[in-house]
Every structure is written in C-alpha cells, then in structure tokens.
Design a protein around this motif. Structure first.
Motif, PDB file in Angstrom:
ATOM      1  N   SER A  11       0.632  -1.218  -0.044  1.00  0.00           N
ATOM      2  CA  SER A  11       0.140  -0.005   0.042  1.00  0.00           C
ATOM      3  C   SER A  11       0.818   1.407   0.030  1.00  0.00           C
ATOM      4  CB  SER A  11      -0.986  -0.115   1.137  1.00  0.00           C
ATOM      5  OG  SER A  11      -0.021   0.336   2.416  1.00  0.00           O
ATOM      6  N   ALA A  14       0.279   1.778  -6.022  1.00  0.00           N
ATOM      7  CA  ALA A  14      -0.798   1.185  -5.351  1.00  0.00           C
ATOM      8  C   ALA A  14      -2.160   1.514  -5.670  1.00  0.00           C
ATOM      9  CB  ALA A  14      -0.667   1.466  -3.874  1.00  0.00           C
ATOM     10  N   TYR A  45      -4.926  -1.025  -7.025  1.00  0.00           N
ATOM     11  CA  TYR A  45      -6.390  -1.320  -6.482  1.00  0.00           C
ATOM     12  C   TYR A  45      -7.309  -1.194  -7.692  1.00  0.00           C
ATOM     13  CZ  TYR A  45      -3.888  -0.808  -1.795  1.00  0.00           C
ATOM     14  OH  TYR A  45      -3.200  -1.000  -0.953  1.00  0.00           O
TER      15      TYR A  45
END
Ligand code: PFF
Length: 444
Positions: free
Chosen positions: A186, A191, A195
């Motif tokens: 993360s 990131a 996602y």
C-alpha cells in the motif's frame, strides 16, 4: 483384529487452523485475485461473498455433520448414514482428492522452486524464460516430486503430530506475511492503479452466467468443499465442538486471505508499470509478472519476493496435506492399512499420475477444469441431496456443541430447497464449459 482407536485433534484451535490451512492455498493467492480483476472487480468480490454465504457455508456445515456424526472417512461415512448405495459418491470424493492433488502439487512444485531460487540466487533478468524452464519437463517433475515428498512426510506423521502441528506453526506465519506484504504494497507509488485494476466495479459482469459459475466453483475450490476434505477433517473432532461458529471462522479467514492477496499482488505489479503482462491471464501470469516486479524493485525486491513465495508455498502445502489426507484416511479405513504405508503408497501413485501435468500445462489445465470445477460441483450438489433428503436428523448432529441453534432449521431448509436447484443450474454451465474445453483441446 485389534484396531488402533481413531485419532483426534489435540484442540479445537488445532482443528480450525488445519481447516483454514486446507482452505487457504493457491486458490486464494493466485486464482481469486485474477478472477476478481477479470470478472468485474469489486462486483465479483460482492458476488463471491454472497455465494460463500448462500452455498459455501451451508455445504461446509453439511460436510461437518457427516464427518463428525459418523467419525469415518468419506466412503464409509456416506455408507454409515445412507447405506452402500452412497459409497460411489465417497469414491468420487477420493478420486477428486487424488486428481486435484496430482496437478496441485505440480504448481506447488514450481512455487517450491521459486522460493528456493529466491533464497539462493534471487530473481533473474528473464522471468518468462525462467518460468518456461521451471514449468515444464524434467525440472517440473523433479520439484513436483520434492513437494510431494514433504506432503507425504507430514501426513504420515498423523493427525496431531503431523497435520495439526504443521498447521499451528505455518498458518500464523502465512497470515503474518500476507498482512505485512499487503501493508508494504500500500506504500508503493503504483498502489492506487493496482487497486483500481483489481477492484474497479463492473456490475454488468454479474449478469453473465459464466461469472456466476466461476464464482461458485471458486468458492468450493477455495473452501475445500465438494470432495470430502472438510468431512474428513471434521471426522477427527470430538462431540462438543461448536461447528457453525467454526465454519464461519474458517470461511471468513479464507476470504480475508484471498482478498488481501489481491491487495498485495496488484500494487506490486503496478508499482513497476508491468501491468501489460496481466492481459495474459494464464496459470503462469503470477509466476512471470511478480518475479519481474521483484527483480526490478532494487534491494527490497529480494526479501519481499522471498516472503511472497514462502507464503504461497505454505498455503499450497497445508492444502495439499488435506487433499492427501482424504485419500489416506479412506485407505486406512477401508483396507485397514497402517497410516505410513497408506501415505507413502498413495503419495507415490499421485506423484506418478501428476507427471503428465508436469510435462504439459495444457494437460494440467484440463485436469484442473475436470477435477476442480466439474467434480466439486457434482460433489457439492450430491452432498446437499444427501444431507437434505437422506441423512437422518442432521440438525440434531449440528446442534451438539452449538450455542445458537434457533436458525439451524433455516440451514436445513436451505440445504433441501435452495442449494440443490442453484447447483443444478451451475452444474449445467460447468458441463458445457468442460465440454468446450475438451473438444477445444482435442480439436486444436
Ligand atoms: N482450498 C485449496 C486452495 O484454495 O488452494 C485447494 C483445495 C484443497 C481444494 C483441498 C480442495 C480440497 F479438498
């Protein structure tokens, strides 16, 4: 003849960890994230949770009822409650465990090889070439054999000293690594893009029947249902376990690890701009794009890569153990072989049957479709008929040790009236998919 008393888990905690170990495996860390990313992202995750709740949990409880109620391995357990006419279903379970393990151990063998390489030399500059070398031919067969040897060794050790002990050591380690790597991922610059790739919701996908079918068979595969693995593990339980609560803990942990795996895998890949390779969603994608990312990451790449492959290996191992245990427990019960002999001989046979999968990825894919999709759906459908319409008083069995039993009639009604038609529907599409795959391979 003087038979040894049936083995038992040392503690409830040990049983739960072993069952979570069976559930959490390659299916969570490799299949789930790709399925989700390809089939509607967050919408798929949502559908998956519904399928786990509607079909997965009721079937898990059904397997527990048969296993703990009979205290027998699958073939004899079904005969115990339903008479000899149900033995063939038990045979299908054992055959399913046998076949799934034969190719599962091949992929696990690649994982073992990757973990070993990460430790000893790190990640090379040609991940696709390396994967080609690892995944076919003599190399694949050799590491498949090594992985099976470890699995056999643990199963030969027995329920407490082998299976339970390994789960108690390995499962917390796996959880720690997955959570740690998801947190690390993360912090990476890619990131957000990762996602988005994983979870971008597309609810229109859910209207497709093939997505529904995939979510259902993925739920069975991931929860180790439909072939007697949970049945076998629960046959080593004592009377007073709270099975509904344990089923919820097991299914919840399995989902959490699968979900976290996606949060770990995609940011790692996107941080390095390697997302192009993801379009190729074959079995190998994870084994090519991730090592590529680890190789490009600089100094942290290697420890991160080592941790990743160790976690994957641990997941595969504790699942393989449960697959072998289904076969071994059936042989111990039916032919009265000692455990060590059963583990060794069955392990050797499974290793041999896995060799064609080690030599050809196409063959591996075919056995996967046949055993993991078709067998599990047929198995789960038959289980729901068995517990819903044949087994005497399943509610009574599940009630023992359970605290909140008011809703058990609802579970029973589900197993009788909701699960069978739903699964018949899914089965229809699974048969068509399997048929297309077989004719495609023969024709092509
Ligand atoms: N649940 C395992 C996974 O997700 O990788 C695979 C599996 C294990 C399937 C045991 C079936 C089984 F009986």
């Amino acid at each position: 003849m003087n038979e040894a008393p049936r083995e038992q888990w040392g503690s409830r905690f040990g049983f739960v960890l072993a069952a979570v170990g069976s559930a959490v495996g390659l299916g969570n860390m490799w299949r789930f994230p790709y399925f989700a990313a390809e089939n509607g992202g967050a919408a798929f995750v949502f559908l998956y949770i519904i399928m786990v709740a509607l079909i997965g949990l009721p079937i898990m409880l059904a397997e527990f009822a048969i296993g703990r109620g009979s205290k027998k391995s699958p073939i004899l357990a079904l005969a115990h409650f339903g008479g000899n006419a149900w033995k063939p279903l038990g045979v299908l379970f054992v055959l399913g465990g046998f076949l799934i393990l034969s190719y599962y151990a091949v992929i696990a063998g690649w994982t073992l090889r990757y973990a070993w390489n990460a430790l000893s030399v790190g990640f090379g500059s040609d991940p696709a070439g390396f994967f080609g070398e690892v995944s076919t031919g003599g190399d694949a067969a050799l590491w498949h054999l090594l992985f099976m040897a470890v699995t056999v060794l643990i199963v030969a050790g027995g329920i407490r000293a082998g299976i339970e002990r390994s789960a108690i050591i390995l499962m917390p380690l796996l959880a720690l690594i997955v959570v740690g790597l998801a947190i690390f991922a993360s912090t990476l610059p890619g990131a957000g893009a990762g996602y988005a790739f994983y979870l971008k919701a597309d609810f229109s996908e859910l209207l497709s029947l093939s997505v529904l079918t995939e979510a259902t068979s993925q739920a069975f595969f991931s929860l180790s249902l439909g072939m007697g693995a949970m049945l076998t593990y629960s046959s080593y339980l004592s009377r007073d376990d709270n099975m509904p609560r344990e089923a919820v803990i097991i299914a919840g942990s399995d989902f959490m690890i699968a979900f976290l795996a996606g949060l770990m895998v995609f940011p790692l890949i996107f941080a390095l701009g390697l997302s192009d390779e993801l379009s190729d969603s074959t079995i190998g994608a994870l084994f090519i794009s991730l090592p590529n990312a680890f190789g490009e990451m600089g100094a942290v790449g290697r420890p991160v890569g080592i941790l990743f492959f160790v976690a994957l290996l641990v997941g595969a191992l504790t699942s393989a153990i449960s697959l072998l245990e289904v076969v071994v427990s059936a042989i111990i019960d039916t032919w009265k072989w000692p455990r060590r002999k059963a583990a060794l001989i069955m392990g050797a046979l499974i290793t041999m049957v896995g060799i064609p999968s080690a030599l050809s990825i196409d063959f591996l894919g075919l056995v996967d479709q046949l055993a993991a999709n078709l067998f599990l759906v047929v198995g789960a459908f038959s289980l729901s008929i068995f517990v819903g319409w044949v087994m005497p008083d399943p509610i009574g069995e599940v009630s023992k040790g359970a605290e909140n039993i008011r809703w058990l009639p609802l579970w029973y009604a589900f197993i009788r009236y909701v699960v069978p038609p739903l699964l018949l529907f899914v089965l229809y599409f699974t048969v068509i998919n399997t048929w297309n795959m077989v004719t495609g391979l023969i024709g092509g």
